[in-house]
Design a protein around this motif. Structure first.
Motif, PDB file in Angstrom:
ATOM      1  N   MET A  93       0.845  -1.194   0.000  1.00 51.63           N
ATOM      2  CA  MET A  93       0.000   0.000   0.000  1.00 51.63           C
ATOM      3  C   MET A  93       0.877   1.239   0.000  1.00 51.63           C
ATOM      4  N   ASN A  94       0.417   2.269  -0.690  1.00 53.14           N
ATOM      5  CA  ASN A  94       1.144   3.529  -0.694  1.00 53.14           C
ATOM      6  C   ASN A  94       0.897   4.308   0.595  1.00 53.14           C
ATOM      7  N   ILE A  95      -0.350   4.313   1.041  1.00 57.74           N
ATOM      8  CA  ILE A  95      -0.721   4.983   2.288  1.00 57.74           C
ATOM      9  C   ILE A  95      -1.547   4.001   3.109  1.00 57.74           C
ATOM     10  N   ASP A  96      -1.172   3.849   4.366  1.00 59.48           N
ATOM     11  CA  ASP A  96      -1.870   2.928   5.262  1.00 59.48           C
ATOM     12  C   ASP A  96      -2.195   3.670   6.553  1.00 59.48           C
ATOM     13  N   ILE A  97      -3.463   3.764   6.883  1.00 60.05           N
ATOM     14  CA  ILE A  97      -3.898   4.470   8.093  1.00 60.05           C
ATOM     15  C   ILE A  97      -3.225   3.885   9.337  1.00 60.05           C
ATOM     16  N   ARG A  98      -2.898   2.596   9.303  1.00 61.64           N
ATOM     17  CA  ARG A  98      -2.289   1.936  10.466  1.00 61.64           C
ATOM     18  C   ARG A  98      -0.902   2.462  10.777  1.00 61.64           C
ATOM     19  N   ASP A  99      -0.273   3.120   9.811  1.00 60.38           N
ATOM     20  CA  ASP A  99       1.035   3.732  10.069  1.00 60.38           C
ATOM     21  C   ASP A  99       0.902   5.029  10.859  1.00 60.38           C
ATOM     22  N   THR A 100      -0.273   5.630  10.831  1.00 60.71           N
ATOM     23  CA  THR A 100      -0.501   6.933  11.459  1.00 60.71           C
ATOM     24  C   THR A 100      -1.303   6.823  12.746  1.00 60.71           C
ATOM     25  N   VAL A 101      -2.327   5.975  12.750  1.00 60.99           N
ATOM     26  CA  VAL A 101      -3.234   5.842  13.892  1.00 60.99           C
ATOM     27  C   VAL A 101      -3.247   4.389  14.354  1.00 60.99           C
ATOM     28  N   LYS A 102      -3.070   4.181  15.640  1.00 58.22           N
ATOM     29  CA  LYS A 102      -3.102   2.840  16.220  1.00 58.22           C
ATOM     30  C   LYS A 102      -4.494   2.569  16.783  1.00 58.22           C
ATOM     31  N   TYR A 103      -5.225   1.721  16.096  1.00 63.15           N
ATOM     32  CA  TYR A 103      -6.629   1.421  16.393  1.00 63.15           C
ATOM     33  C   TYR A 103      -6.838   0.951  17.832  1.00 63.15           C
ATOM     34  N   LYS A 104      -6.044   0.011  18.290  1.00 61.23           N
ATOM     35  CA  LYS A 104      -6.199  -0.549  19.651  1.00 61.23           C
ATOM     36  C   LYS A 104      -5.955   0.533  20.708  1.00 61.23           C
ATOM     37  N   GLN A 109      -7.701   4.471  24.818  1.00 59.87           N
ATOM     38  CA  GLN A 109      -7.589   5.863  25.247  1.00 59.87           C
ATOM     39  C   GLN A 109      -8.956   6.536  25.360  1.00 59.87           C
ATOM     40  N   TYR A 110      -9.845   6.281  24.422  1.00 60.06           N
ATOM     41  CA  TYR A 110     -11.150   6.942  24.408  1.00 60.06           C
ATOM     42  C   TYR A 110     -12.271   6.048  24.950  1.00 60.06           C
ATOM     43  N   ASN A 111     -11.918   4.849  25.453  1.00 58.75           N
ATOM     44  CA  ASN A 111     -12.884   3.910  26.010  1.00 58.75           C
ATOM     45  C   ASN A 111     -14.024   3.639  25.021  1.00 58.75           C
ATOM     46  N   LEU A 112     -13.648   3.196  23.818  1.00 61.44           N
ATOM     47  CA  LEU A 112     -14.602   2.976  22.732  1.00 61.44           C
ATOM     48  C   LEU A 112     -14.685   1.506  22.360  1.00 61.44           C
ATOM     49  N   GLY A 113     -15.791   1.155  21.752  1.00 60.59           N
ATOM     50  CA  GLY A 113     -15.933  -0.170  21.164  1.00 60.59           C
ATOM     51  C   GLY A 113     -15.295  -0.170  19.779  1.00 60.59           C
ATOM     52  N   SER A 121     -10.598   6.784  14.710  1.00 61.40           N
ATOM     53  CA  SER A 121      -9.323   6.632  13.999  1.00 61.40           C
ATOM     54  C   SER A 121      -9.365   7.360  12.654  1.00 61.40           C
ATOM     55  N   LEU A 122     -10.480   7.225  11.935  1.00 63.24           N
ATOM     56  CA  LEU A 122     -10.628   7.931  10.655  1.00 63.24           C
ATOM     57  C   LEU A 122     -10.602   9.445  10.854  1.00 63.24           C
ATOM     58  N   ASN A 123     -11.260   9.928  11.900  1.00 67.50           N
ATOM     59  CA  ASN A 123     -11.244  11.368  12.190  1.00 67.50           C
ATOM     60  C   ASN A 123      -9.834  11.845  12.535  1.00 67.50           C
ATOM     61  N   LEU A 124      -9.124  11.080  13.346  1.00 66.01           N
ATOM     62  CA  LEU A 124      -7.751  11.446  13.698  1.00 66.01           C
ATOM     63  C   LEU A 124      -6.854  11.441  12.461  1.00 66.01           C
TER      64      LEU A 124
END
Length: 133
Positions: A93-104, A109-113, A121-124
Motif C-alpha cells: 500500500m502507498n498509504i496505510d492508516i495503520r502507520d498513522t493511527v493505532k486502532y487498539k 484511550q477513548y474507552n470505545l468499542g 481513527s478515521l477522524n484522527l
C-alpha cells in the motif's frame, strides 16, 4: 464498487459483479468512460476504486486480487488503506492508516468499542492527512 457507464449489474453465480466490471474494464479499456475521455483530452484520467463493505465481506481479498492483476499487467496502482482494524493486508500500500493511527490505542484511550474506534481513527487520520501526503 467500480464506476463506469453500464446497465444494472448482472449477478452471475459464483462471481462478484464488481470484479466482473473491473475485469471488463481491464480487458476492454475502450469500454470505460475514462478511456473515452482520454480520446477527447490530452491526459489520461485515473480509474478510482472505492471498496466499502461489512467486516468479513472480502474487501481485503478483492483489493489483493485487483492489485495483483494491475501489477501483472504493468499498471501502477496507488493503494490507500483506510481501515485501521484490518489485521493482515498482504499487498503493498502507498498509504496505510495503520502507520498513522493505532486502532487498539484509540479504543483504550477513548474507552470505545470497535465501531467507535474505527470512526475516531478515521477522524484522527483526517486531521493528519497533510502530514501523510
Amino acid at each position: 464498487i467500480f464506476f463506469r457507464e453500464h446497465g444494472p449489474s448482472q449477478h452471475v453465480r459464483g462471481y462478484c459483479p464488481s470484479l466482473l466490471t473491473f475485469r471488463s474494464i481491464m480487458d476492454d479499456p475502450s469500454s470505460c468512460s475514462a478511456s473515452r475521455a482520454k480520446e477527447k483530452t490530452s491526459f489520461k484520467k485515473p480509474i478510482v476504486c472505492l471498496v466499502i463493505g461489512m467486516a468479513g465481506s472480502g474487501k481485503t481479498t478483492l483489493m489483493r486480487q485487483v492489485t495483483d492483476h494491475m501489477v501483472a499487467n504493468d499498471m501502477r496502482p496507488y493503494i490507500m488503506n483506510l481501515d485501521p482494524a484490518v489485521l493482515d493486508a498482504d499487498y503493498e500500500m502507498n498509504i496505510d492508516i495503520r502507520d498513522t493511527v493505532k486502532y487498539k490505542q484509540v479504543m483504550k484511550q477513548y474507552n470505545l468499542g470497535p465501531n467507535g474506534a474505527i470512526m475516531t481513527s478515521l477522524n484522527l487520520f483526517a486531521t493528519r492527512i497533510d502530514q501523510v501526503i
